[in-house]
Design a protein around this motif. Structure first.
Motif, PDB file in Angstrom:
ATOM      1  N   LYS A   1       0.833  -1.203   0.000  1.00  0.00           N
ATOM      2  CA  LYS A   1       0.000   0.000   0.000  1.00  0.00           C
ATOM      3  C   LYS A   1       0.869   1.254   0.000  1.00  0.00           C
ATOM      4  O   LYS A   1       0.524   2.270  -0.612  1.00  0.00           O
ATOM      5  CB  LYS A   1      -0.906  -0.022   1.237  1.00  0.00           C
ATOM      6  CG  LYS A   1      -2.095   0.906   1.161  1.00  0.00           C
ATOM      7  CD  LYS A   1      -3.009   0.737   2.371  1.00  0.00           C
ATOM      8  CE  LYS A   1      -3.800  -0.543   2.272  1.00  0.00           C
ATOM      9  NZ  LYS A   1      -4.824  -0.646   3.373  1.00  0.00           N
TER      10      LYS A   1
ATOM     11  N   LYS B   1       2.001   1.982  -3.573  1.00  0.00           N
ATOM     12  CA  LYS B   1       0.869   2.397  -4.394  1.00  0.00           C
ATOM     13  C   LYS B   1       0.431   3.822  -4.080  1.00  0.00           C
ATOM     14  O   LYS B   1      -0.140   4.510  -4.935  1.00  0.00           O
ATOM     15  CB  LYS B   1      -0.294   1.420  -4.203  1.00  0.00           C
ATOM     16  CG  LYS B   1      -0.001   0.038  -4.792  1.00  0.00           C
ATOM     17  CD  LYS B   1      -1.131  -0.934  -4.563  1.00  0.00           C
ATOM     18  CE  LYS B   1      -0.800  -2.299  -5.164  1.00  0.00           C
ATOM     19  NZ  LYS B   1      -1.864  -3.296  -4.923  1.00  0.00           N
ATOM     20  N   ASN B   2       0.717   4.272  -2.856  1.00  0.00           N
ATOM     21  CA  ASN B   2       0.336   5.631  -2.469  1.00  0.00           C
ATOM     22  C   ASN B   2       1.384   6.675  -2.841  1.00  0.00           C
ATOM     23  O   ASN B   2       1.147   7.874  -2.697  1.00  0.00           O
ATOM     24  CB  ASN B   2       0.071   5.704  -0.958  1.00  0.00           C
ATOM     25  CG  ASN B   2      -1.218   4.996  -0.577  1.00  0.00           C
ATOM     26  OD1 ASN B   2      -2.108   4.835  -1.409  1.00  0.00           O
ATOM     27  ND2 ASN B   2      -1.303   4.557   0.660  1.00  0.00           N
TER      28      ASN B   2
END
Length: 204
Positions: A59, A62-63
Protein backbone atom coordinates in the motif's frame (compact mmCIF):
# COMPACT_ATOMS: atom_id res chain seq x y z
CA UNK A 1 68.73 -33.40 -16.75
CA UNK A 2 69.62 -30.07 -15.16
CA UNK A 3 67.58 -28.32 -12.48
CA UNK A 4 66.12 -25.70 -14.85
CA UNK A 5 64.69 -28.35 -17.20
CA UNK A 6 63.25 -30.29 -14.24
CA UNK A 7 61.45 -27.15 -13.01
CA UNK A 8 59.99 -26.50 -16.48
CA UNK A 9 58.74 -30.10 -16.71
CA UNK A 10 57.22 -29.87 -13.20
CA UNK A 11 55.36 -26.63 -14.00
CA UNK A 12 54.08 -28.11 -17.27
CA UNK A 13 52.70 -31.16 -15.44
CA UNK A 14 50.92 -28.93 -12.91
CA UNK A 15 49.41 -26.85 -15.71
CA UNK A 16 48.15 -29.90 -17.60
CA UNK A 17 46.77 -31.43 -14.39
CA UNK A 18 44.85 -28.23 -13.68
CA UNK A 19 43.44 -28.16 -17.19
CA UNK A 20 42.15 -31.72 -16.87
CA UNK A 21 40.69 -31.37 -13.35
CA UNK A 22 37.11 -31.47 -14.63
CA UNK A 23 36.23 -27.88 -13.66
CA UNK A 24 33.52 -26.37 -15.87
CA UNK A 25 31.20 -23.39 -16.04
CA UNK A 26 27.57 -23.82 -15.00
CA UNK A 27 24.53 -21.95 -16.22
CA UNK A 28 22.78 -20.36 -13.22
CA UNK A 29 19.69 -22.55 -13.80
CA UNK A 30 21.74 -25.75 -14.08
CA UNK A 31 23.54 -24.92 -10.83
CA UNK A 32 20.35 -25.71 -8.89
CA UNK A 33 21.25 -29.39 -9.33
CA UNK A 34 24.26 -28.84 -7.06
CA UNK A 35 22.57 -27.13 -4.15
CA UNK A 36 23.47 -27.75 -0.51
CA UNK A 37 21.69 -27.40 2.80
CA UNK A 38 23.41 -24.04 3.25
CA UNK A 39 22.46 -20.74 1.63
CA UNK A 40 23.51 -20.29 -1.98
CA UNK A 41 23.04 -17.90 -4.91
CA UNK A 42 19.54 -19.17 -5.68
CA UNK A 43 18.38 -18.69 -2.08
CA UNK A 44 19.61 -15.10 -2.00
CA UNK A 45 18.01 -14.46 -5.40
CA UNK A 46 14.68 -15.95 -4.27
CA UNK A 47 14.64 -14.02 -1.00
CA UNK A 48 15.42 -10.77 -2.83
CA UNK A 49 12.75 -11.35 -5.50
CA UNK A 50 10.02 -12.20 -3.00
CA UNK A 51 10.81 -9.19 -0.83
CA UNK A 52 10.84 -6.83 -3.82
CA UNK A 53 7.50 -8.14 -5.04
CA UNK A 54 6.02 -7.66 -1.58
CA UNK A 55 7.36 -4.11 -1.40
CA UNK A 56 6.26 -3.03 -4.89
CA UNK A 57 2.76 -4.39 -4.28
CA UNK A 58 2.46 -2.77 -0.84
CA UNK A 59 0.00 0.00 0.00
CA UNK A 60 2.92 2.34 0.74
CA UNK A 61 4.28 2.07 -2.81
CA UNK A 62 0.87 2.40 -4.39
CA UNK A 63 0.34 5.63 -2.47
CA UNK A 64 3.59 7.16 -3.71
CA UNK A 65 2.88 9.73 -6.40
CA UNK A 66 4.74 9.08 -9.63
CA UNK A 67 4.99 12.85 -10.10
CA UNK A 68 7.22 13.26 -7.04
CA UNK A 69 10.97 12.78 -7.01
CA UNK A 70 12.20 9.28 -6.12
CA UNK A 71 12.61 8.65 -2.40
CA UNK A 72 16.24 8.64 -1.25
CA UNK A 73 17.08 5.28 0.32
CA UNK A 74 19.97 4.26 2.56
CA UNK A 75 20.87 0.66 3.44
CA UNK A 76 21.09 0.31 7.21
CA UNK A 77 22.24 -2.69 9.27
CA UNK A 78 21.35 -6.15 7.99
CA UNK A 79 22.41 -8.73 10.57
CA UNK A 80 23.56 -12.16 9.43
CA UNK A 81 22.44 -14.33 12.37
CA UNK A 82 23.16 -17.61 10.59
CA UNK A 83 26.07 -20.04 10.44
CA UNK A 84 26.61 -19.04 6.80
CA UNK A 85 29.53 -16.81 5.89
CA UNK A 86 28.19 -14.42 3.27
CA UNK A 87 28.06 -10.68 2.71
CA UNK A 88 24.55 -9.34 3.37
CA UNK A 89 25.12 -6.76 0.62
CA UNK A 90 24.56 -9.62 -1.85
CA UNK A 91 20.92 -9.49 -0.74
CA UNK A 92 20.42 -5.76 -0.21
CA UNK A 93 21.93 -4.65 -3.51
CA UNK A 94 19.69 -7.05 -5.44
CA UNK A 95 16.69 -5.58 -3.64
CA UNK A 96 17.68 -1.92 -3.98
CA UNK A 97 18.52 -2.42 -7.67
CA UNK A 98 14.92 -3.48 -8.36
CA UNK A 99 13.65 -0.67 -6.12
CA UNK A 100 15.58 1.87 -8.22
CA UNK A 101 14.35 0.30 -11.44
CA UNK A 102 10.77 0.93 -10.29
CA UNK A 103 11.50 4.66 -10.63
CA UNK A 104 10.30 5.40 -7.08
CA UNK A 105 13.60 5.10 -5.21
CA UNK A 106 17.19 6.20 -5.54
CA UNK A 107 20.06 4.82 -3.46
CA UNK A 108 22.58 6.97 -1.62
CA UNK A 109 26.17 5.82 -1.24
CA UNK A 110 26.96 8.65 1.18
CA UNK A 111 26.00 6.63 4.26
CA UNK A 112 25.14 3.05 5.12
CA UNK A 113 25.09 0.45 7.84
CA UNK A 114 26.47 -3.08 7.84
CA UNK A 115 24.07 -4.17 5.11
CA UNK A 116 25.56 -1.85 2.51
CA UNK A 117 28.67 0.13 1.70
CA UNK A 118 29.62 3.76 1.19
CA UNK A 119 31.63 5.28 -1.63
CA UNK A 120 34.88 6.43 0.03
CA UNK A 121 35.52 8.78 -2.87
CA UNK A 122 32.72 11.07 -1.63
CA UNK A 123 34.72 12.08 1.44
CA UNK A 124 38.09 11.79 -0.26
CA UNK A 125 37.04 14.22 -3.00
CA UNK A 126 35.91 16.71 -0.35
CA UNK A 127 39.30 16.52 1.35
CA UNK A 128 40.60 18.30 -1.77
CA UNK A 129 39.22 21.54 -0.29
CA UNK A 130 42.26 21.56 1.99
CA UNK A 131 44.75 20.90 -0.80
CA UNK A 132 46.04 23.91 -2.75
CA UNK A 133 47.17 21.59 -5.55
CA UNK A 134 43.54 21.24 -6.63
CA UNK A 135 41.72 23.91 -8.59
CA UNK A 136 39.19 24.94 -5.96
CA UNK A 137 36.61 25.83 -8.63
CA UNK A 138 36.44 22.11 -9.48
CA UNK A 139 36.06 20.92 -5.87
CA UNK A 140 32.58 19.97 -4.65
CA UNK A 141 30.92 22.74 -2.63
CA UNK A 142 29.58 22.11 0.86
CA UNK A 143 25.94 21.20 1.32
CA UNK A 144 25.39 19.12 -1.82
CA UNK A 145 25.04 15.62 -0.38
CA UNK A 146 21.43 14.44 -0.23
CA UNK A 147 20.31 12.91 3.08
CA UNK A 148 18.23 9.71 2.97
CA UNK A 149 14.50 9.68 3.63
CA UNK A 150 14.15 5.93 4.04
CA UNK A 151 16.20 3.23 5.73
CA UNK A 152 16.26 -0.45 4.73
CA UNK A 153 17.27 -2.77 7.58
CA UNK A 154 16.93 -6.45 8.29
CA UNK A 155 18.03 -9.71 9.82
CA UNK A 156 18.66 -13.21 8.47
CA UNK A 157 18.04 -16.01 10.97
CA UNK A 158 18.82 -19.73 10.80
CA UNK A 159 17.13 -22.51 12.79
CA UNK A 160 18.28 -26.16 12.61
CA UNK A 161 15.94 -29.01 13.63
CA UNK A 162 16.59 -32.77 13.57
CA UNK A 163 13.70 -34.78 12.16
CA UNK A 164 14.56 -38.48 12.52
CA UNK A 165 17.53 -39.18 10.26
CA UNK A 166 17.06 -35.85 8.49
CA UNK A 167 18.01 -32.30 9.29
CA UNK A 168 15.64 -29.42 8.57
CA UNK A 169 17.08 -25.93 8.24
CA UNK A 170 14.81 -22.88 8.26
CA UNK A 171 16.11 -19.51 7.04
CA UNK A 172 14.17 -16.34 7.82
CA UNK A 173 14.84 -13.19 5.81
CA UNK A 174 13.33 -10.27 7.75
CA UNK A 175 13.37 -6.83 6.12
CA UNK A 176 12.01 -3.46 7.24
CA UNK A 177 11.66 -0.11 5.47
CA UNK A 178 11.54 2.84 7.87
CA UNK A 179 10.68 6.50 7.36
CA UNK A 180 13.72 8.28 8.83
CA UNK A 181 11.82 11.50 9.57
CA UNK A 182 9.10 9.87 11.66
CA UNK A 183 10.74 6.58 12.65
CA UNK A 184 7.62 4.75 11.48
CA UNK A 185 7.75 1.43 9.64
CA UNK A 186 6.25 1.88 6.16
CA UNK A 187 6.79 -1.73 5.06
CA UNK A 188 8.16 -4.99 6.41
CA UNK A 189 8.23 -8.54 5.16
CA UNK A 190 9.44 -12.04 5.97
CA UNK A 191 10.61 -14.62 3.45
CA UNK A 192 11.18 -18.21 4.57
CA UNK A 193 13.43 -20.71 2.83
CA UNK A 194 13.27 -24.27 4.18
CA UNK A 195 15.71 -27.06 3.31
CA UNK A 196 15.96 -30.66 4.44
CA UNK A 197 18.89 -33.01 4.13
CA UNK A 198 20.91 -35.68 5.86
CA UNK A 199 22.01 -35.21 9.46
CA UNK A 200 25.52 -35.43 8.05
CA UNK A 201 24.90 -32.27 6.02
CA UNK A 202 26.70 -29.22 7.38
CA UNK A 203 24.83 -25.90 7.26
CA UNK A 204 27.80 -23.55 7.51
Amino acid sequence: MNKKIINIVFISVLFLTGCSSGVKYLDSNDSKKYTSIGLDYHDIEEAANQNVQSLLQSKYIKNLSTAKKPKVLAISDVINDTMQDFNTEELTRKITRDMRNSGKFTLTMAMSGSGGSTDKMLNQAREARKNDEFNQYTVQEKGNLIAPELSLSGKIVQKNTKVGSKQRVDYYFLLTLTDIKTGLVVWDNEVNIIKIGSNKSVAW
